[in-house]
Design an enzyme around this catalytic site. Structure first.
Site, PDB file in Angstrom:
ATOM      1  CG  ASP A  19      -2.106  -0.923   1.250  1.00  0.00           C
ATOM      2  OD1 ASP A  19      -2.420  -1.230   0.235  1.00  0.00           O
ATOM      3  OD2 ASP A  19      -2.661  -1.227   2.223  1.00  0.00           O
ATOM      4  NE  ARG A  44      -4.762  -1.377  -4.092  1.00  0.00           N
ATOM      5  CZ  ARG A  44      -4.327  -1.611  -3.033  1.00  0.00           C
ATOM      6  NH1 ARG A  44      -3.831  -0.918  -1.953  1.00  0.00           N
ATOM      7  NH2 ARG A  44      -4.586  -2.773  -2.630  1.00  0.00           N
TER       8      ARG A  44
HETATM    9  P1  FDA Z   1     -14.290   9.557  -4.281  1.00  0.00           P
HETATM   10  O1  FDA Z   1     -13.757   9.644  -3.125  1.00  0.00           O
HETATM   11  O2  FDA Z   1     -14.591  10.736  -5.069  1.00  0.00           O
HETATM   12  O3  FDA Z   1     -15.573   8.412  -4.409  1.00  0.00           O
HETATM   13  C1  FDA Z   1     -16.642   8.139  -5.295  1.00  0.00           C
HETATM   14  C2  FDA Z   1     -17.664   7.906  -5.032  1.00  0.00           C
HETATM   15  O4  FDA Z   1     -17.694   6.622  -4.097  1.00  0.00           O
HETATM   16  C3  FDA Z   1     -18.358   8.833  -3.726  1.00  0.00           C
HETATM   17  O5  FDA Z   1     -19.139   9.759  -4.265  1.00  0.00           O
HETATM   18  C4  FDA Z   1     -19.158   7.831  -3.048  1.00  0.00           C
HETATM   19  O6  FDA Z   1     -20.440   7.708  -3.497  1.00  0.00           O
HETATM   20  C5  FDA Z   1     -18.330   6.494  -2.890  1.00  0.00           C
HETATM   21  N1  FDA Z   1     -17.718   6.454  -1.699  1.00  0.00           N
HETATM   22  C6  FDA Z   1     -16.231   7.040  -1.766  1.00  0.00           C
HETATM   23  N2  FDA Z   1     -15.549   6.359  -0.435  1.00  0.00           N
HETATM   24  C7  FDA Z   1     -16.832   6.013   0.235  1.00  0.00           C
HETATM   25  C8  FDA Z   1     -16.742   5.883   1.601  1.00  0.00           C
HETATM   26  N3  FDA Z   1     -15.903   5.696   2.560  1.00  0.00           N
HETATM   27  N4  FDA Z   1     -18.081   5.303   2.167  1.00  0.00           N
HETATM   28  C9  FDA Z   1     -19.253   5.477   1.168  1.00  0.00           C
HETATM   29  N5  FDA Z   1     -19.176   5.907   0.018  1.00  0.00           N
HETATM   30  C10 FDA Z   1     -17.997   5.998  -0.723  1.00  0.00           C
HETATM   31  N6  FDA Z   1      -5.298   5.179  -0.907  1.00  0.00           N
HETATM   32  C11 FDA Z   1      -3.977   5.565  -0.616  1.00  0.00           C
HETATM   33  O7  FDA Z   1      -3.473   6.796  -0.541  1.00  0.00           O
HETATM   34  N7  FDA Z   1      -3.004   4.556  -0.552  1.00  0.00           N
HETATM   35  C12 FDA Z   1      -3.437   3.156  -0.900  1.00  0.00           C
HETATM   36  O8  FDA Z   1      -2.859   2.155  -0.830  1.00  0.00           O
HETATM   37  C13 FDA Z   1      -5.004   3.059  -1.192  1.00  0.00           C
HETATM   38  N8  FDA Z   1      -5.270   1.868  -1.302  1.00  0.00           N
HETATM   39  C14 FDA Z   1      -6.627   1.859  -1.961  1.00  0.00           C
HETATM   40  C15 FDA Z   1      -7.244   0.552  -2.354  1.00  0.00           C
HETATM   41  C16 FDA Z   1      -8.460   0.269  -2.751  1.00  0.00           C
HETATM   42  C17 FDA Z   1      -9.000  -1.210  -3.285  1.00  0.00           C
HETATM   43  C18 FDA Z   1      -9.207   1.482  -3.129  1.00  0.00           C
HETATM   44  C19 FDA Z   1     -10.550   1.232  -3.569  1.00  0.00           C
HETATM   45  C20 FDA Z   1      -8.765   2.760  -2.421  1.00  0.00           C
HETATM   46  C21 FDA Z   1      -7.461   2.615  -2.100  1.00  0.00           C
HETATM   47  N9  FDA Z   1      -7.222   4.074  -1.578  1.00  0.00           N
HETATM   48  C22 FDA Z   1      -5.568   4.137  -1.325  1.00  0.00           C
HETATM   49  C23 FDA Z   1      -7.977   5.313  -1.236  1.00  0.00           C
HETATM   50  C24 FDA Z   1      -8.160   6.098  -2.397  1.00  0.00           C
HETATM   51  O9  FDA Z   1      -6.677   6.880  -2.601  1.00  0.00           O
HETATM   52  C25 FDA Z   1      -9.406   7.137  -2.207  1.00  0.00           C
HETATM   53  O10 FDA Z   1      -9.119   7.815  -1.055  1.00  0.00           O
HETATM   54  C26 FDA Z   1     -10.712   6.219  -2.183  1.00  0.00           C
HETATM   55  O11 FDA Z   1     -10.611   5.401  -3.125  1.00  0.00           O
HETATM   56  C27 FDA Z   1     -11.858   7.286  -2.535  1.00  0.00           C
HETATM   57  O12 FDA Z   1     -11.722   7.797  -3.783  1.00  0.00           O
HETATM   58  P2  FDA Z   1     -12.538   7.407  -5.147  1.00  0.00           P
HETATM   59  O13 FDA Z   1     -11.683   7.114  -6.287  1.00  0.00           O
HETATM   60  O14 FDA Z   1     -13.500   6.439  -4.693  1.00  0.00           O
HETATM   61  O15 FDA Z   1     -13.383   8.565  -5.365  1.00  0.00           O
END
Ligand code: FDA
Length: 324
Positions: free
Chosen positions: A140, A191
């Site tokens: 990560d 990732r």
């Molecule tokens: P965004 O935050 O804009 O979310 C898009 C939509 O998804 C929201 O509008 C909502 O509908 C839904 N959503 C998102 N989060 C939600 C929540 N907690 N509860 C409910 N609904 C929610 N970061 C990092 O810095 N280091 C890492 O190693 C990782 N590893 C990682 C693994 C995996 C499998 C994922 C999916 C994510 C990560 N992340 C991460 C976290 C990543 O950087 C980011 O903070 C989150 O994925 C949220 O970003 P989105 O791209 O989903 O967009």
């Protein structure tokens, strides 16, 4: 009443946003048992057994998994020993039960900030166990104070074992150059996520659209260069653009995967699986659930409603575990 109104589809987005921001600031004051209850959807449980049950259910739904032993930023070297033991147990159990899951590891849980040499030794034990089982280990990516060292450790271990992967964060200015640098190491598994830590504007994009642009540039350049990409997002426009990118590049389904967090965007996840895309769910478990849960709550657009519901209606579960 207030809880019910802010939990669901409230029409006044501005009020909801302001309320969410207020709750984010006051979250440290919310008692831990309440945080634990409202964040339970994001965490599989405290034990390996609970996590394995969640993985089994996800596998039955056609999803792959990655297990994360919760914990980070340890302050004592002895703490790293338990983390290694937990990962070794997880790898053995995954193999014995024939589950489709790999593992995700945070290097600060292995003491990266305390002693980088010891962290490498501890990580080597996990990688050797993964090698013995033919499994894959994802590193990560944490806050920017450890980005460079994390990439170095990835490159060192990638030379010794092919099934080690990295994460790049779209909000960091440096990530485009890092993508080129790691791709030069040969076929890599990366990732791509937006990035979750609070970083200053000198090193990180702050604008939502800018982060999305950077995200797609990373995904497209890595895919075009032959990397296996874990497209980790729940953001519908990014999912759409990524699907368009893999189509444009005529990539087969096994050349990439989507990744989502446990408890988030279940409908989108099921749709991608139904459309034939590989999808992996990040399944965290363990006793050190607090920091991870708070990060997830802060990202939940309906967080204010869940927190208020948790405080004022404690007898009802605000969200059900892993059901999303
Ligand atoms: P965004 O935050 O804009 O979310 C898009 C939509 O998804 C929201 O509008 C909502 O509908 C839904 N959503 C998102 N989060 C939600 C929540 N907690 N509860 C409910 N609904 C929610 N970061 C990092 O810095 N280091 C890492 O190693 C990782 N590893 C990682 C693994 C995996 C499998 C994922 C999916 C994510 C990560 N992340 C991460 C976290 C990543 O950087 C980011 O903070 C989150 O994925 C949220 O970003 P989105 O791209 O989903 O967009």
């Amino acid at each position: 009443m207030l809880c019910a109104r802010v939990t669901g589809r409230h029409r006044d987005g501005g009020v909801l946003k302001a309320l969410n921001q207020l709750i984010v600031r006051t979250l440290p004051l919310v008692p831990k048992p309440i945080v634990r209850r409202i964040a339970s959807r994001y965490v599989a449980g405290e034990t390996l057994e609970e996590a394995l049950r969640v993985v089994q259910r996800l596998n039955a739904e056609g999803c792959m998994a990655t297990l994360d032993v919760l914990g980070e930023d340890v302050t004592r070297r002895e703490e790293t020993e338990q983390t290694v033991t937990d990962y070794l147990r997880a790898l053995t159990a995954i193999a014995e039960r024939g589950l489709d899951s790999n593992i995700s590891v945070k290097l600060t849980a292995l003491g990266l900030k305390l002693d980088a040499a010891q962290c490498r030794r501890q990580f080597a034990r996990i990688v050797e166990a993964a090698r013995a089982h033919g499994n894959f280990v994802r590193i990560d990516m944490e806050d920017s104070s450890v980005t460079e060292e994390t990439i170095r450790i990835f490159l060192e271990f990638r030379e010794r074992y092919e099934k080690v992967g990295l994460v790049l964060q779209a909000y960091l200015h440096r990530s485009a150059a890092d993508a080129r640098r790691v791709a030069a190491a040969g076929p890599v598994n990366v990732r791509v996520c937006k990035g979750i830590y609070v970083e200053p504007p000198e090193i990180a994009f702050q604008d939502r659209e800018q982060i999305r642009r950077s995200y797609m540039e990373l995904v497209e350049s890595l895919l075009a260069g032959g990397a296996y990409v874990g497209i980790a997002t729940h953001d519908p426009p990014l999912v759409e653009r990524s699907v368009a990118a893999v189509r444009r590049l005529a990539l087969p389904a096994h050349a990439y995967e989507f990744q989502m967090l446990l408890g988030v965007a279940g409908d989108l996840r099921r749709k991608l699986v139904a459309d034939g895309h590989r999808l992996r769910v990040y399944v965290p478990y363990g006793a050190a659930w607090y920091a991870y849960s708070v990060r997830r709550l802060k990202e939940n657009p309906s967080m204010a409603g869940h927190v208020l519901a948790g405080i004022f209606r404690p007898e009802r579960k605000a969200a059900s575990k892993g059901k999303s």
